[in-house]
Design a protein around this motif. Structure first.
Motif, PDB file in Angstrom:
ATOM      1  N   SER A  62      13.572 -22.850  74.354  1.00  0.00           N
ATOM      2  CA  SER A  62      13.206 -21.780  75.283  1.00  0.00           C
ATOM      3  C   SER A  62      14.127 -21.742  76.494  1.00  0.00           C
ATOM      4  CB  SER A  62      11.759 -21.957  75.751  1.00  0.00           C
ATOM      5  OG  SER A  62      11.591 -23.195  76.419  1.00  0.00           O
TER       6      SER A  62
ATOM      7  N   GLU B 295      21.435 -15.041  71.390  1.00  0.00           N
ATOM      8  CA  GLU B 295      21.796 -13.810  70.677  1.00  0.00           C
ATOM      9  C   GLU B 295      23.023 -14.010  69.795  1.00  0.00           C
ATOM     10  OE1 GLU B 295      20.498 -10.886  70.399  1.00  0.00           O
ATOM     11  OE2 GLU B 295      18.935 -10.834  71.937  1.00  0.00           O
TER      12      GLU B 295
ATOM     13  N   PRO C 128      19.998 -16.668  77.046  1.00  0.00           N
ATOM     14  CA  PRO C 128      19.781 -15.550  76.113  1.00  0.00           C
ATOM     15  C   PRO C 128      21.055 -15.087  75.403  1.00  0.00           C
ATOM     16  CG  PRO C 128      18.595 -15.173  78.166  1.00  0.00           C
ATOM     17  CD  PRO C 128      19.447 -16.392  78.378  1.00  0.00           C
TER      18      PRO C 128
ATOM     19  N   MET D 159      19.122  -8.666  65.390  1.00  0.00           N
ATOM     20  CA  MET D 159      17.999  -9.518  64.997  1.00  0.00           C
ATOM     21  C   MET D 159      17.357 -10.151  66.236  1.00  0.00           C
ATOM     22  SD  MET D 159      17.987 -12.941  62.583  1.00  0.00           S
ATOM     23  CE  MET D 159      18.621 -12.094  61.147  1.00  0.00           C
ATOM     24  N   LYS D 160      16.017 -10.094  66.291  1.00  0.00           N
ATOM     25  CA  LYS D 160      15.317 -10.726  67.396  1.00  0.00           C
ATOM     26  C   LYS D 160      15.472 -12.248  67.317  1.00  0.00           C
ATOM     27  CE  LYS D 160      11.250  -9.041  66.590  1.00  0.00           C
ATOM     28  NZ  LYS D 160       9.816  -8.706  66.770  1.00  0.00           N
ATOM     29  N   ILE D 161      15.481 -12.895  68.507  1.00  0.00           N
ATOM     30  CA  ILE D 161      15.660 -14.347  68.547  1.00  0.00           C
ATOM     31  C   ILE D 161      14.557 -15.044  67.749  1.00  0.00           C
ATOM     32  CG2 ILE D 161      15.652 -16.351  70.077  1.00  0.00           C
ATOM     33  CD1 ILE D 161      16.996 -14.558  72.182  1.00  0.00           C
ATOM     34  N   SER D 162      13.348 -14.523  67.839  1.00  0.00           N
ATOM     35  CA  SER D 162      12.229 -15.155  67.121  1.00  0.00           C
ATOM     36  C   SER D 162      12.424 -15.104  65.607  1.00  0.00           C
ATOM     37  CB  SER D 162      10.915 -14.464  67.492  1.00  0.00           C
ATOM     38  OG  SER D 162      10.958 -13.084  67.176  1.00  0.00           O
ATOM     39  N   ASP D 163      13.150 -14.084  65.133  1.00  0.00           N
ATOM     40  CA  ASP D 163      13.365 -13.943  63.689  1.00  0.00           C
ATOM     41  C   ASP D 163      14.389 -14.926  63.145  1.00  0.00           C
ATOM     42  OD1 ASP D 163      11.538 -11.888  63.591  1.00  0.00           O
ATOM     43  OD2 ASP D 163      13.039 -10.301  63.787  1.00  0.00           O
ATOM     44  N   LYS D 164      15.225 -15.493  64.019  1.00  0.00           N
ATOM     45  CA  LYS D 164      16.203 -16.476  63.542  1.00  0.00           C
ATOM     46  C   LYS D 164      15.911 -17.877  64.058  1.00  0.00           C
ATOM     47  CE  LYS D 164      19.631 -14.962  66.996  1.00  0.00           C
ATOM     48  NZ  LYS D 164      21.018 -14.466  67.172  1.00  0.00           N
ATOM     49  N   THR D 165      14.657 -18.105  64.442  1.00  0.00           N
ATOM     50  CA  THR D 165      14.234 -19.430  64.900  1.00  0.00           C
ATOM     51  C   THR D 165      13.299 -20.041  63.871  1.00  0.00           C
ATOM     52  OG1 THR D 165      14.384 -18.774  67.227  1.00  0.00           O
ATOM     53  CG2 THR D 165      13.077 -20.719  66.732  1.00  0.00           C
TER      54      THR D 165
END
Length: 217
Positions: free
Chosen positions: A160, A168, A164, A1-7
């Motif tokens: 931000s 993740e 990383p 899952m992309k980080i943006s999708d779980k933020t």
């Protein structure tokens, strides 16, 4: 899952209930959530879930002999964590909570051993950020409050800035914007006859001893 999708972005002053419930559900299932602890972003897990606590050690690269701070947002949560609440602790809580000061208590025997690192003690703070308070209440129990950084690395004021590898590894990230940073909480050990300042932070030793009616020593 992309980080943006779980933020998820949340209002830092009046957090949206549906977003808090989403994050609480992750914690109750044994997940790890990045959240605004107070001055810095933290890692929230169910404090009674030994496997979740172990994940935090792994995510941070934290040494196993270092206990994990816990956030408790009610007297009931606190009483589940500690053997007793000394009169000195009650005075400090009345004067300085929420936020600002972490109190070290004698830990209840039912806590995961990795949470206390086998010390028999537990550091507890009442959360000083609206999102952190709402999250603990929605979880219905105490959550971990250790900072969302690799051990030995500076903490994060913004999501931000989160490493990383940590981003993740966690299950959800709550973005409440930039946090205030500054001096961390003062840590005071109240497991003995007299208070011991382990770390002097936002609340000074002088302020604590004045609140306790003690002469500085």
């Amino acid at each position: 899952m992309k980080i943006s999708d779980k933020t998820i972005k949340i209002d830092p002053v009046k957090p949206e209930p549906e977003l808090i419930l989403k994050a609480a559900s992750v914690v109750r299932r044994g997940g790890i959530v990045v959240f605004p602890a107070r001055c810095l972003y933290g890692l929230a897990a169910d404090a009674f879930n030994e496997e979740a606590v172990e994940r935090i050690f792994e995510i941070k690269g934290r040494r196993s002999e270092k206990p994990i701070l816990v956030l408790a947002d009610s007297f009931l949560m606190l009483s589940c964590l500690v053997r007793n609440i000394p009169p000195m602790a009650q005075k400090i809580m009345d004067n300085f909570w929420p936020g600002g000061i972490t109190i070290v208590f004698e830990a209840n025997d039912n806590l995961p051993s990795n949470l206390t690192a086998g010390t028999g003690r537990i550091g507890i703070r009442r959360p000083g950020h609206p999102v952190a308070s709402a999250l603990a209440r929605a979880v219905g129990g105490p959550v971990t409050g250790t900072s969302a950084n690799l051990s030995g690395i500076q903490g994060c004021l913004n999501v931000s800035e989160i490493d990383p590898d940590i981003a993740e590894s966690v299950d959800l990230i709550i973005d409440a914007g930039e946090l205030k940073g500054g001096t961390g909480s003062t840590v005071v050990d109240l497991t003995g006859e007299l208070p011991v300042i382990i770390r002097e932070g936002e609340i000074s030793k002088k302020e604590i001893f004045k609140a306790l009616g003690l002469a500085d020593y």
